[in-house]
Design a protein around this motif. Sequence first.
Motif, mmCIF file in Angstrom:
data_model
loop_
_atom_site.group_PDB
_atom_site.id
_atom_site.type_symbol
_atom_site.label_atom_id
_atom_site.label_comp_id
_atom_site.label_asym_id
_atom_site.label_seq_id
_atom_site.Cartn_x
_atom_site.Cartn_y
_atom_site.Cartn_z
ATOM 1 N N UNK A 25 15.335 9.243 9.823
ATOM 2 C CA UNK A 25 14.934 10.392 10.665
ATOM 3 C C UNK A 25 14.277 11.316 9.849
ATOM 4 N N UNK A 26 14.679 11.571 8.606
ATOM 5 C CA UNK A 26 13.889 12.778 7.938
ATOM 6 C C UNK A 26 12.519 12.596 7.661
ATOM 7 N N UNK A 27 12.035 11.258 7.510
ATOM 8 C CA UNK A 27 10.716 10.838 7.076
ATOM 9 C C UNK A 27 9.829 10.379 8.247
ATOM 10 N N UNK A 28 10.470 10.170 9.238
ATOM 11 C CA UNK A 28 9.733 9.368 10.546
ATOM 12 C C UNK A 28 8.188 10.124 10.744
ATOM 13 N N UNK A 29 7.120 9.269 10.719
ATOM 14 C CA UNK A 29 5.910 9.859 11.008
ATOM 15 C C UNK A 29 5.010 10.313 9.540
ATOM 16 N N UNK A 30 5.766 10.138 8.631
ATOM 17 C CA UNK A 30 5.411 10.239 7.000
ATOM 18 C C UNK A 30 4.474 9.179 6.633
ATOM 19 N N UNK A 31 3.410 9.300 6.013
ATOM 20 C CA UNK A 31 2.921 8.047 5.301
ATOM 21 C C UNK A 31 3.874 7.684 3.932
ATOM 22 N N UNK A 32 3.691 6.716 3.560
ATOM 23 C CA UNK A 32 4.277 6.136 2.484
ATOM 24 C C UNK A 32 4.329 6.929 1.266
ATOM 25 N N UNK A 33 3.248 7.350 1.057
ATOM 26 C CA UNK A 33 3.155 8.270 -0.451
ATOM 27 C C UNK A 33 3.866 9.726 -0.151
ATOM 28 N N UNK A 34 4.085 9.912 1.338
ATOM 29 C CA UNK A 34 4.760 11.430 1.483
ATOM 30 C C UNK A 34 6.266 11.183 1.560
ATOM 31 N N UNK A 35 6.815 9.993 1.480
ATOM 32 C CA UNK A 35 8.319 9.744 1.260
ATOM 33 C C UNK A 35 8.767 9.972 -0.053
ATOM 34 N N UNK A 36 9.637 10.905 -0.266
ATOM 35 C CA UNK A 36 10.131 11.258 -1.759
ATOM 36 C C UNK A 36 11.293 10.021 -1.751
ATOM 37 N N UNK A 37 11.107 9.302 -2.433
ATOM 38 C CA UNK A 37 12.207 8.077 -2.485
ATOM 39 C C UNK A 37 13.412 8.672 -3.151
ATOM 40 N N UNK A 38 13.203 9.365 -4.317
ATOM 41 C CA UNK A 38 14.729 9.885 -4.807
ATOM 42 C C UNK A 38 15.398 10.782 -3.827
ATOM 43 N N UNK A 243 14.028 0.919 0.436
ATOM 44 C CA UNK A 243 12.835 0.175 0.580
ATOM 45 C C UNK A 243 12.197 0.284 2.191
ATOM 46 N N UNK A 244 12.866 0.086 3.181
ATOM 47 C CA UNK A 244 12.638 0.248 4.467
ATOM 48 C C UNK A 244 12.035 1.578 4.724
ATOM 49 N N UNK A 245 12.639 2.617 4.393
ATOM 50 C CA UNK A 245 12.363 4.193 4.635
ATOM 51 C C UNK A 245 11.019 4.308 3.796
ATOM 52 N N UNK A 246 10.782 3.800 2.663
ATOM 53 C CA UNK A 246 9.666 4.292 1.805
ATOM 54 C C UNK A 246 8.335 3.366 2.246
ATOM 55 N N UNK A 247 8.360 2.741 3.555
ATOM 56 C CA UNK A 247 7.249 2.022 4.080
ATOM 57 C C UNK A 247 6.475 3.269 4.861
ATOM 58 N N UNK A 248 7.053 4.051 5.345
ATOM 59 C CA UNK A 248 6.725 5.423 5.976
ATOM 60 C C UNK A 248 6.394 5.018 7.445
ATOM 61 N N UNK A 249 5.864 5.997 8.279
ATOM 62 C CA UNK A 249 5.785 5.627 9.594
ATOM 63 C C UNK A 249 6.963 5.846 10.498
ATOM 64 N N UNK A 250 7.566 4.766 11.343
ATOM 65 C CA UNK A 250 8.443 4.802 12.239
ATOM 66 C C UNK A 250 9.700 4.489 11.344
ATOM 67 N N UNK A 251 9.857 5.104 10.393
ATOM 68 C CA UNK A 251 11.177 4.876 9.188
ATOM 69 C C UNK A 251 12.593 4.812 9.904
ATOM 70 N N UNK A 252 13.004 5.539 10.775
ATOM 71 C CA UNK A 252 14.174 5.201 11.227
ATOM 72 C C UNK A 252 14.401 4.120 11.841
#
Length: 301
Positions: A25-38, A243-252
């Motif tokens: 949910x917090x990363x929905x709509x983000x590009x992969x490089x915008x997802x702060x994996x830690x 890993x799924x969240x790190x792909x970006x986009x519809x992360x949830x």
Amino acid sequence: METTTLRSRIRAGLLTYAAGDAAGVPWEGCRAEEVYRPGIDELPRRGDWPPGATSDDTALTLLVAEYLRDRGAVVDETDFLTRLATAAPGIRGIGPSTQAAVDRFRAGGTTRAERGDTNGAAMRALPIGWAVADADLRRTVTTGLSWTTHGAAPAIAAACIAAAMASAALDGASPLDAVPTETNWAETEFGIDLTPVRRAGAGDWWPHRNGVGLYALDTVAAVVGVVRHATEHRLTVADALRHAVSLGGDTDTVAAIAGGILGGREPGTPEIPWLDRVDLPDSAVIDDLSAALAALRSSTS
């Protein structure tokens, strides 16, 4: 398989589904490089969404589970849409195809969508896979409930593939083993090309630079890709969700569906560091739905 084992695996699948939803949910709509994996484990606040919140993914999955508990492996479009229309005002983040279907149903009682190629049907398909072992019956129920909101063949095919993967996982098989069979069936049944799903199953798929989109085939290809990656690299369920969240986009949605499939293979609740911070229904609700779906699967095997 004993009903107690089925119940335990379905419960794990429901919890892992919600954990993936909340992580994404917090990363929905983000590009992969915008997802702060830690920071994925921290479930940071997104706008007015509180930390740990789940989306329409979990709400609709629970709605389908409740429908199956009450009605069994049958398709009653009016009943399903009545439940959906009643619940919709309280569902945060409900998708465009689903909202349009609810609006049509309220306005004129229309029970079948003529269009809609987004991923709403796929996101709520796992309970059908958990509850119905027989492939023909599973496809009938998945197709019938999908049609209420999504009329495009790719959306229905995506839901059938997700349900088949969930069913295989519950039996202890590799969810990937279900993909070729279900893809072949769906291509013949609906006369469509499912190349993205085939490529994902072969390990030859990558998300768009903007992340995974709302299109149903993009979503199910991403789910297959995540499950394949997790299997090949022997990831824990928690790492698969990251890993799924790190792909970006519809992360949830991607994390939720992949998590529910992978969680359904677990004999107990997987170790997910943020699970105790996820906004979940009462344990009694999860237990009741898990037991009901397990009993339904045993009765239809």
